[in-house]
Write an enzyme that holds these catalytic residues in place. Structure first.
Site, PDB file in Angstrom:
ATOM      1  N   ASP A  12       0.858  -1.177   0.000  1.00  0.00           N
ATOM      2  CA  ASP A  12       0.000   0.000   0.000  1.00  0.00           C
ATOM      3  C   ASP A  12       0.906   1.243   0.000  1.00  0.00           C
ATOM      4  O   ASP A  12       2.081   1.158   0.384  1.00  0.00           O
ATOM      5  CB  ASP A  12      -0.893  -0.024   1.243  1.00  0.00           C
ATOM      6  CG  ASP A  12      -1.673   1.254   1.415  1.00  0.00           C
ATOM      7  OD1 ASP A  12      -2.425   1.614   0.495  1.00  0.00           O
ATOM      8  OD2 ASP A  12      -1.509   1.910   2.466  1.00  0.00           O
ATOM      9  N   GLY A  47      -5.041   2.707  -3.693  1.00  0.00           N
ATOM     10  CA  GLY A  47      -6.249   3.306  -4.210  1.00  0.00           C
ATOM     11  C   GLY A  47      -5.966   4.271  -5.349  1.00  0.00           C
ATOM     12  O   GLY A  47      -6.879   4.671  -6.069  1.00  0.00           O
TER      13      GLY A  47
END
Length: 259
Positions: A12, A47
């Protein structure tokens, strides 16, 4: 034929590979180099869109990404998978956002980003990311596939969930909510990658800190939460590393014998 890696490590970005200054720590840079030397593939799982991470991928020499929370998968610069939102659903959510919620949207595909308006919530979010506000184009979804939307707001996403059961809503920062097809996630993107490349028997590791990493933690063999991660994610982790500001990634990779 693609060489099978010894292992794959998914990172991430915000709160994980990035420190609090939205930068990659020197120890993490060195760790990534060592992974590659050991035939262990580092992959960004974020994201963010691939177009947002071009500079980062160039600096780190990472050529693979699970982008937009799994809505696009690129492995060693090859497009493997995309998961686009139906344009009729986008039209509905745009009308609801504009006329009933007064919440601006961002429209993302794996090549570009656009926003519905350049208002204060828009500026606040992109300033938080230290990015320029994308161009305004509230009709891009009529012409191009869109894999992810953002609600640019500090609250209000609960009003969307019952109205749009086809979609998943995950707050990713204090100023935005990620929106994508129900069932789509970083975990689903990882599954698509492993299936497509025949890597189902390759050991997998993942580092994360937020709730959009939850499905990723359920998918990989070794989920590793950062010390600054939310408690719900730590509960699903095999190991809790040091924080993103204190060399947590490098220390954990050493602990697992990957570098």
């Amino acid at each position: 034929m693609i060489k099978k890696p010894e292992a794959i490590v998914f990172f991430d970005l915000d709160g994980t590979l990035f420190n609090s200054d939205i930068d990659v720590s020197p120890s993490s840079f060195e760790a990534i180099k060592k992974l590659k030397k050991n035939n262990i593939i580092p992959i960004i799982a974020t994201g963010r869109t691939p177009c947002e991470t071009i500079d980062l991928m160039e600096k780190t020499k990472i050529n693979s990404i699970i982008g937009m929370n799994g809505q696009v998968v690129i492995y060693e610069k090859e497009l493997v998978y995309t998961n686009s939102i139906d344009k009729n659903i986008i039209a509905r959510i745009y009308e609801f956002s504009k006329h009933e919620m007064n919440i601006p949207l961002s429209f993302y595909n794996y090549q570009k980003m656009r926003v519905s308006e350049n208002s204060l919530p828009t500026k606040t979010f992109y300033n938080y990311l230290k990015q320029e506000v994308p161009l305004i184009d509230d009709e891009i979804y009529l012409r191009e596939p869109i894999q992810m939307l953002l609600l640019l707001c500090e609250q209000g996403e609960s009003n969307y969930r019952d109205r749009f059961p086809e979609l998943t809503f995950i707050r990713n920062t204090p100023y935005c909510v990620d929106v994508f097809n129900h069932g789509g996630s970083k975990g689903n993107g990882i599954t698509k990658l492993l299936q497509n490349k025949g890597f189902n028997d390759v050991p997998t590791y993942a580092f994360g800190d937020g709730m959009n990493d939850f499905e990723m933690f359920l998918t990989v063999d070794h989920p590793i939460a950062m010390g600054n991660a939310v408690d719900e994610l730590k509960e699903k982790a095999e190991f809790v590393a040091d924080t993103n500001d204190n060399d947590g990634i490098a220390k954990a990779l050493q602990k697992f014998g990957l570098i």
